[in-house]
Each structure stands twice: as structure tokens, then as C-alpha cells.
Design a protein around this motif. Sequence first.
Motif, short mmCIF file in Angstrom:
data_model
loop_
_atom_site.label_atom_id
_atom_site.label_comp_id
_atom_site.label_asym_id
_atom_site.label_seq_id
_atom_site.Cartn_x
_atom_site.Cartn_y
_atom_site.Cartn_z
N UNK A 344 0.83 -1.20 0.00
CA UNK A 344 0.00 0.00 0.00
C UNK A 344 0.87 1.25 0.00
N UNK A 345 1.93 1.25 0.78
CA UNK A 345 2.84 2.39 0.80
C UNK A 345 3.46 2.60 -0.58
N UNK A 346 3.85 1.51 -1.21
CA UNK A 346 4.45 1.62 -2.55
C UNK A 346 3.44 2.15 -3.55
N UNK A 347 2.21 1.65 -3.48
CA UNK A 347 1.17 2.11 -4.41
C UNK A 347 0.92 3.60 -4.25
N UNK A 348 0.89 4.07 -3.03
CA UNK A 348 0.68 5.51 -2.79
C UNK A 348 1.82 6.33 -3.36
N UNK A 349 3.04 5.87 -3.19
CA UNK A 349 4.19 6.62 -3.73
C UNK A 349 4.14 6.67 -5.25
N UNK A 350 3.87 5.53 -5.87
CA UNK A 350 3.75 5.51 -7.33
C UNK A 350 2.65 6.46 -7.79
N UNK A 351 1.51 6.40 -7.12
CA UNK A 351 0.37 7.22 -7.52
C UNK A 351 0.67 8.71 -7.37
N UNK A 352 1.36 9.09 -6.32
CA UNK A 352 1.71 10.50 -6.14
C UNK A 352 2.56 11.02 -7.29
N UNK A 353 3.55 10.23 -7.69
CA UNK A 353 4.41 10.63 -8.80
C UNK A 353 3.62 10.74 -10.10
N UNK A 354 2.76 9.76 -10.33
CA UNK A 354 1.98 9.75 -11.58
C UNK A 354 0.98 10.89 -11.60
N UNK A 355 0.25 11.08 -10.51
CA UNK A 355 -0.73 12.16 -10.46
C UNK A 355 -0.06 13.52 -10.64
N UNK A 356 1.15 13.65 -10.12
CA UNK A 356 1.87 14.91 -10.26
C UNK A 356 2.16 15.28 -11.70
N UNK A 357 2.16 14.29 -12.60
CA UNK A 357 2.43 14.56 -14.01
C UNK A 357 1.17 14.77 -14.83
N UNK A 358 0.01 14.58 -14.22
CA UNK A 358 -1.25 14.71 -14.95
C UNK A 358 -1.70 16.17 -15.00
N UNK A 359 -2.51 16.54 -16.00
CA UNK A 359 -3.05 17.89 -16.04
C UNK A 359 -3.86 18.21 -14.78
N UNK A 360 -3.97 19.48 -14.46
CA UNK A 360 -4.71 19.87 -13.26
C UNK A 360 -6.18 19.51 -13.37
N UNK A 361 -6.74 19.62 -14.57
CA UNK A 361 -8.14 19.29 -14.79
C UNK A 361 -8.28 17.79 -15.04
N UNK A 362 -8.95 17.05 -14.16
CA UNK A 362 -9.08 15.60 -14.37
C UNK A 362 -9.76 15.22 -15.68
#
Length: 404
Positions: A344-362
Motif C-alpha cells: 500500500x505504501x508503494x502504491x501511494x508513492x507511485x500514484x503521487x508521482x503519476x498524479x503529479x504529471x497529470x493535467x490539473x483538470x481531471x
Amino acid sequence: MSAILEAALDGCIDALVSTAIHSGDRVGWLSWELDAHGTPARMVGGRANLYDGDAGVAWALAQLARATDRSDLADLAECAAGSALRAVEGQPLGGLLDSATGVVLVAESVGVARGALGSASIGALRSASIDIEATDLTSGLAGLVLAQSRAAQGSTPDAVRSLAARASRHPVGVCWPDPLAADERAARPLLGLAHGNSGIALALAEAACCDERTAGVALPLLRDALRWEAAWFDPIVGGWPDLRSDEAGYPTMWCHGAAGIGATRLRMLQLEGDGLDLGSAATSVRAEAEAAVQACGSELARAAASVPQFGDAALLGGLTLCHGLGGALDVLVLASERGAPTHLDAARRFAETIVGALPEDPLAWSAGVRAEGSVSLFLGLAGAAVVLARLLHPDRVASPSLLI
């Protein structure tokens, strides 16, 4: 708790609420219609199904309501589920994802399928005809069996016997060629959750756990289905091939790859703890679960390493469930629930990095249909939102991969 993931989830919820189209006492969303080549052609309303229609968004909103304690989302989910239910009145019950079957199940789960609505009712689901040509989870008999089991009534032994009668038997187990395919090549049996052995195995396992009458038929078939799929695992690659192509890749997608296979294996282990008899297949199931978790983790690590240089262009399916990284993230959460909390900790870290690269508008995020603006459960924003909510609140949000 991750502020990055919280902000992304809030943005997804706002987008889902703002794009809802209200008409009287009904509500729904637009979805992409694909042309003959699978290319998004135009957006249309009125699609009710679980896969890419209003019922899927309703299911997601119900999960999000529990995660955030927002009664407005629960109300919107109930309205959307009721609207989808009325839209499929008179339509035949078939597979879980693309027919009225999934709509009825969603409506029941949010409390609006208890009325007398004829064919679109939980009673009709429990007594549905098993005369469905396809056998897979998405469009076929396995989808109906799983829906009946999810409705807490259990599938009928006749439905499972029909799956057994249609199975193609091999020295290493059983599989199910597509009876609706145009030619022998297209009819080849597949691996995975959406159209392959994993989806049918999941339905058999749930049916066996619901009803002792069904277990005697379902369990031997389940073990043989698992053996056939296990025979395709490549220990060098660390995954399962996508048999739709002669030049098979080894994807981690929910639909045809390690994410769906892994979610199924992790569910099997949970059910085994509750008494499901996997027999000699149990050892393989445990090994395959570990392999699938590793494959999903490797794919997420690759994506997280790519986004600083390539941005969201490195994320073809975004965080969506079916074709994107949503299924892989959910597998890591499932693994953490089976006794490995570091996943779960790993999934959260991966997701934070990926979300940070996405556009602000979902609504501008990459989607499973390779076009922006999809809000559906398996191909769009609703599924991505549930994955984010599950990363943040795994104790409140059910696995979208397993539709529990």
C-alpha cells in the motif's frame, strides 16, 4: 494522508458531479461512442451499462460517498442507478459489464432494485435464463453467474453445469473458446479477467462459496480453469501473454493482463481462507498472485520513472481501470489487504508521482478510450476516482477490480 492524492480525488469528484446531466428525475453522463476501428467518434448519452455507462458511474459514486462521508454523492449515486435501471427495462440479462445484468446489480447495491420493475429487478436476476451464448465475464454466462453470487442468492447449479458443458478440455485443464467469433483464429480461448479464464474462474469461485449445491459442480471446473491459465505463465517474462495477437505481449492491464489475473488470484486466497477448496491448484494460485503483484509493481515503477521526462504522454490509459494503471494500483492494495502492508505504501508513492504529471483538470487526463473526457468506471474518470479513494481509504472502499 497524501495531500497530492486527496487533491486529485477532490478534483475527480468535482468533475463527476459537474458533468452530470439532469433531466427531470433522471441523471446520466456522456460517454464515447467508438467507430468500426475502435476510434472515439462522438460522445453520446443514455448508455446505461456497468462498463462504460451510467451504472458504472453510479457504483463509483456510492464508493466515493462512503470514502468521503458525502451524502450528496450517495444521493447522486442512487438517482443515477435508478435512471440506469429504468433505461434497461425490457432488455435481456446477459454478461456483467455490457448488459442489464450489471445495471441491476449496481441498483441493488445502492438500494434501488427492490421494487417491482419487471425484467430490471433483483428477482429477475436471480431467476434469469442461462440461455446466453457467450461464456465470458463481460458479455457471457460467467458474468451472470458472478452477478447472481454478488446478489447474495447464489447462482443456480444449471448455470454452472452449462459453463462446464461449454468448456474445451485439455491435458492441462479447461478453457472457453468464443462461440460468437467469426473464425477459428478469433475464437481462440483467452487469458485474463474480462474475456478469459480468470473471469470465469472468479465467477465459479464466488458461486461455490455461495451455495453448497453449486460447489460440487463449480469446484472441479474452477481448479481445471486455473490450471489451464497457469500453464501459460512465462517465468522469464514474469507474466501472461495476451492471446488476442499472434505476437503476444505481456500486459499488466485489468482486462487481458497481470492486473486482472492478480486480482482474481488474491480474491481466491481470501476465499480459501473462508473455506474455498482450491485443492492442488492452491500452490499455483499463491505463486501466481506473487508474480502478478511483482508485474504490477514493475509496471508502476516504470510509469513513475517515465513521467518526469515524458509527462502524461507516458500514461496511455492514465489511471483508468481497464486499460490504464488503475488495475495495477488496485492489485497492490489487494496485496496489502492479504497481509503485505508495504504494498500500500508503494502504491501511494507511485500514484503521487503519476498524479503529479497529470493535467490539473481531471477531465483532461488520459482515458482508456485514448480520448479525454471519459467519465466511465472502466475507461474513465469514475474508475480513476475510486482507485484514488481506495489508496486513501482502503478500509472504506471496495475493490473496483473485483466489483465487490
